[in-house]
Scaffold this motif. Structure first.
Motif, PDB file in Angstrom:
ATOM      1  N   VAL A  22      29.002  -1.755   7.290  1.00 51.25           N
ATOM      2  CA  VAL A  22      28.361  -0.706   8.090  1.00 51.25           C
ATOM      3  C   VAL A  22      29.383   0.327   8.512  1.00 51.25           C
ATOM      4  N   PRO A  39      20.583   0.894   7.440  1.00 55.37           N
ATOM      5  CA  PRO A  39      21.706   1.062   6.509  1.00 55.37           C
ATOM      6  C   PRO A  39      21.255   1.569   5.145  1.00 55.37           C
ATOM      7  N   HIS A  43      22.580   5.244   3.569  1.00 53.47           N
ATOM      8  CA  HIS A  43      23.454   5.264   2.395  1.00 53.47           C
ATOM      9  C   HIS A  43      22.756   5.647   1.099  1.00 53.47           C
ATOM     10  N   ASN A  70      28.518   1.885  -1.037  1.00 53.60           N
ATOM     11  CA  ASN A  70      27.557   1.720   0.055  1.00 53.60           C
ATOM     12  C   ASN A  70      26.128   1.956  -0.415  1.00 53.60           C
ATOM     13  N   TRP A  74      23.704  -1.146   0.046  1.00 50.98           N
ATOM     14  CA  TRP A  74      22.724  -1.085   1.138  1.00 50.98           C
ATOM     15  C   TRP A  74      21.387  -0.474   0.745  1.00 50.98           C
TER      16      TRP A  74
END
Length: 159
Positions: A22, A39, A43, A70, A74
């Motif tokens: 995160v 998240p 992302h 990311n 995510w």
């Protein structure tokens, strides 16, 4: 009792891995986005952004590689692609990518991955990180060696 400690330690490692992931992506989001988005939403990249970030990452931009990692971790849930871009960010010298990869490796609980995790954290400390990265790397190195309550996943392989 031992099983409870093992479970508690695994839970803490999972929380550490999640927390580092995160933190890696928060820097690229506005404060408003961080407060209101999951998240995956924070992302997510569209096709044009993915192509743009891939071009930048392949030209040596560690931040772009981290953003791709990311996105795949995510927003898409593609761990293999996320790991590939995380490795690229590490190769490009991104301190937080090194810290994140170290956490993922140590959770595998085997000698080669634990030794690589240690090397990554030492590399962060040897390459003039910013204050936060230095603190995070020192903390994770202590955890890697000593674990939680003196029992770490990697203690048996690291001196």
């Amino acid at each position: 009792m031992i099983a409870e400690k093992g479970f508690d330690m695994r839970l803490r490692i999972v929380r550490l891995i999640f927390g580092v992931g995160v933190v890696l992506g928060v820097a690229s989001c506005s404060e408003q986005d961080v407060e209101s988005a999951t998240p995956g939403q924070r992302h997510r990249l569209n096709e044009d952004q993915i192509k743009h970030e891939e071009t930048k990452a392949n030209a040596g931009d560690a931040g772009a590689a981290t953003r791709l990692a990311n996105h795949y971790q995510w927003a898409v849930g593609d761990g293999d692609s996320a790991d590939r871009w995380l490795e690229k960010a590490v190769d490009l010298g991104d301190h937080y990518a090194m810290i994140n990869l170290s956490s993922k490796l140590s959770a595998k609980q085997n000698e080669p991955d634990c030794k690589r995790a240690e090397k990554l954290l030492v590399l962060v400390l040897e390459t003039n990180p910013n204050r936060k990265a230095e603190q995070d790397a020192r903390r994770d190195l202590r955890t890697l060696h000593d674990g939680v309550g003196g029992e770490g996943f990697c203690t048996q392989w690291l001196h």
